[in-house]
Design a protein around this motif. Structure first.
Motif, PDB file in Angstrom:
ATOM      1  N   SER A  64      -1.588   6.493  -5.929  1.00 28.16           N
ATOM      2  CA  SER A  64      -3.043   6.462  -5.917  1.00 28.16           C
ATOM      3  C   SER A  64      -3.546   5.887  -7.241  1.00 28.16           C
ATOM      4  O   SER A  64      -3.106   6.301  -8.314  1.00 28.16           O
ATOM      5  CB  SER A  64      -3.598   7.875  -5.721  1.00 28.16           C
ATOM      6  OG  SER A  64      -5.004   7.859  -5.743  1.00 28.16           O
ATOM      7  N   ARG A  89      -6.309  -3.584   4.360  1.00 29.07           N
ATOM      8  CA  ARG A  89      -5.345  -2.519   4.096  1.00 29.07           C
ATOM      9  C   ARG A  89      -5.806  -1.585   2.981  1.00 29.07           C
ATOM     10  O   ARG A  89      -5.600  -0.377   3.037  1.00 29.07           O
ATOM     11  CB  ARG A  89      -3.990  -3.135   3.755  1.00 29.07           C
ATOM     12  CG  ARG A  89      -2.885  -2.157   3.518  1.00 29.07           C
ATOM     13  CD  ARG A  89      -2.590  -1.264   4.702  1.00 29.07           C
ATOM     14  NE  ARG A  89      -2.203  -2.013   5.902  1.00 29.07           N
ATOM     15  CZ  ARG A  89      -1.784  -1.435   7.003  1.00 29.07           C
ATOM     16  NH1 ARG A  89      -1.722  -0.107   7.087  1.00 29.07           N
ATOM     17  NH2 ARG A  89      -1.468  -2.170   8.055  1.00 29.07           N
ATOM     18  N   PHE A  90      -6.437  -2.140   1.944  1.00 32.05           N
ATOM     19  CA  PHE A  90      -6.791  -1.356   0.764  1.00 32.05           C
ATOM     20  C   PHE A  90      -8.259  -0.920   0.741  1.00 32.05           C
ATOM     21  O   PHE A  90      -8.633  -0.069  -0.052  1.00 32.05           O
ATOM     22  CB  PHE A  90      -6.484  -2.145  -0.514  1.00 32.05           C
ATOM     23  CG  PHE A  90      -5.024  -2.183  -0.867  1.00 32.05           C
ATOM     24  CD1 PHE A  90      -4.508  -1.320  -1.820  1.00 32.05           C
ATOM     25  CD2 PHE A  90      -4.167  -3.071  -0.248  1.00 32.05           C
ATOM     26  CE1 PHE A  90      -3.166  -1.349  -2.150  1.00 32.05           C
ATOM     27  CE2 PHE A  90      -2.815  -3.109  -0.561  1.00 32.05           C
ATOM     28  CZ  PHE A  90      -2.316  -2.241  -1.518  1.00 32.05           C
ATOM     29  N   LYS A 134      -5.377   0.896  -4.865  1.00 37.99           N
ATOM     30  CA  LYS A 134      -5.176   1.908  -3.829  1.00 37.99           C
ATOM     31  C   LYS A 134      -6.011   3.137  -4.151  1.00 37.99           C
ATOM     32  O   LYS A 134      -5.842   3.769  -5.194  1.00 37.99           O
ATOM     33  CB  LYS A 134      -3.703   2.298  -3.732  1.00 37.99           C
ATOM     34  CG  LYS A 134      -3.409   3.334  -2.648  1.00 37.99           C
ATOM     35  CD  LYS A 134      -1.930   3.592  -2.525  1.00 37.99           C
ATOM     36  CE  LYS A 134      -1.642   4.635  -1.461  1.00 37.99           C
ATOM     37  NZ  LYS A 134      -0.174   4.870  -1.309  1.00 37.99           N
ATOM     38  N   HIS A 150       0.830  -1.203   0.000  1.00 42.00           N
ATOM     39  CA  HIS A 150       0.000   0.000   0.000  1.00 42.00           C
ATOM     40  C   HIS A 150       0.867   1.256   0.000  1.00 42.00           C
ATOM     41  O   HIS A 150       0.594   2.228  -0.715  1.00 42.00           O
ATOM     42  CB  HIS A 150      -0.923  -0.010   1.214  1.00 42.00           C
ATOM     43  CG  HIS A 150      -1.952   1.065   1.206  1.00 42.00           C
ATOM     44  ND1 HIS A 150      -1.725   2.322   1.730  1.00 42.00           N
ATOM     45  CD2 HIS A 150      -3.236   1.081   0.728  1.00 42.00           C
ATOM     46  CE1 HIS A 150      -2.807   3.057   1.580  1.00 42.00           C
ATOM     47  NE2 HIS A 150      -3.738   2.337   0.974  1.00 42.00           N
TER      48      HIS A 150
END
Length: 201
Positions: free
Chosen positions: A148, A180-181, A199, A143
């Motif tokens: 982005s 996490r994402f 992300k 991540h």
């Protein structure tokens, strides 16, 4: 090394494929180069990596996927592996691309790639996630290094069946990625189970 355990709860022991070292490690690298080529090619076809993409491979082994990626136009690759033997093998396999600056291969692992924040478009791990000591540490690192809109892709053996992870282990990978994402998708290919996430922000 004897006390190190993987997130699955299994110790890596003396398995030369878990952390290839010495002569046995180099032999394991040769076996991996042959055995994983079809899996890598299948994954790469599914990914459809476009020109201009900066790819990070976590656990590059002998560098077969790196080699296949460099056949795509204008794709840059950073690759890391915790094994000095695998780093050396991958560098030799991709020597021309390394000299031209398209490929950078250095020591590193899933939790510490040495890549700056937000630098890569695509982060890939193929057949290494079960070797990570801590699952969430690896997800956090993927991540961190992605820009982005970048994508994390984690693949693990589906065939041969003796290498496949148990259902609860596959679910743990998917859950850690989603945690996490904020998103995660599971795709079944002929030779691999693939988890991917984008992300956002």
């Amino acid at each position: 090394m004897g006390r190190r355990r993987l997130w699955t709860g299994a110790p890596p022991g003396r398995n030369p494929f878990a952390l290839p070292r010495g002569l046995r490690g180099r032999l394991a690298g040769r076996i991996m180069a042959r055995a994983n080529r079809a899996c890598n090619a299948e994954l790469l076809a599914w990914l459809d990596v476009r020109a201009g993409t900066h790819v990070l491979e976590v656990g590059c082994g002998p560098g077969v996927l790196v080699e296949l990626l460099t056949r795509r136009p204008d794709v840059r690759v950073t690759a890391v592996d915790p094994s000095a033997e695998m780093v050396a093998m991958a560098q030799r396999r991709n020597a021309r691309a390394v000299r031209r600056g398209r490929v950078h291969i250095h020591p590193g692992d899933a939790a510490a790639t040495g890549v700056d924040d937000g630098r890569v478009d695509l982060a890939i791990s193929v057949n290494t996630v079960a070797m990570w000591p801590r699952l969430d540490d690896g997800m956090a690192e993927l991540h961190r290094v992605l820009r982005s809109g970048g994508r994390a892709v984690i693949a693990w053996h589906r065939r041969p069946a003796r290498f496949a992870l148990a259902g609860e282990e596959l679910s743990a990978v998917e859950a850690a990625l989603a945690n996490r994402f904020g998103n995660a998708e599971r795709t079944i290919l002929r030779g691999s189970v693939v988890f991917s996430a984008v992300k956002c922000g």
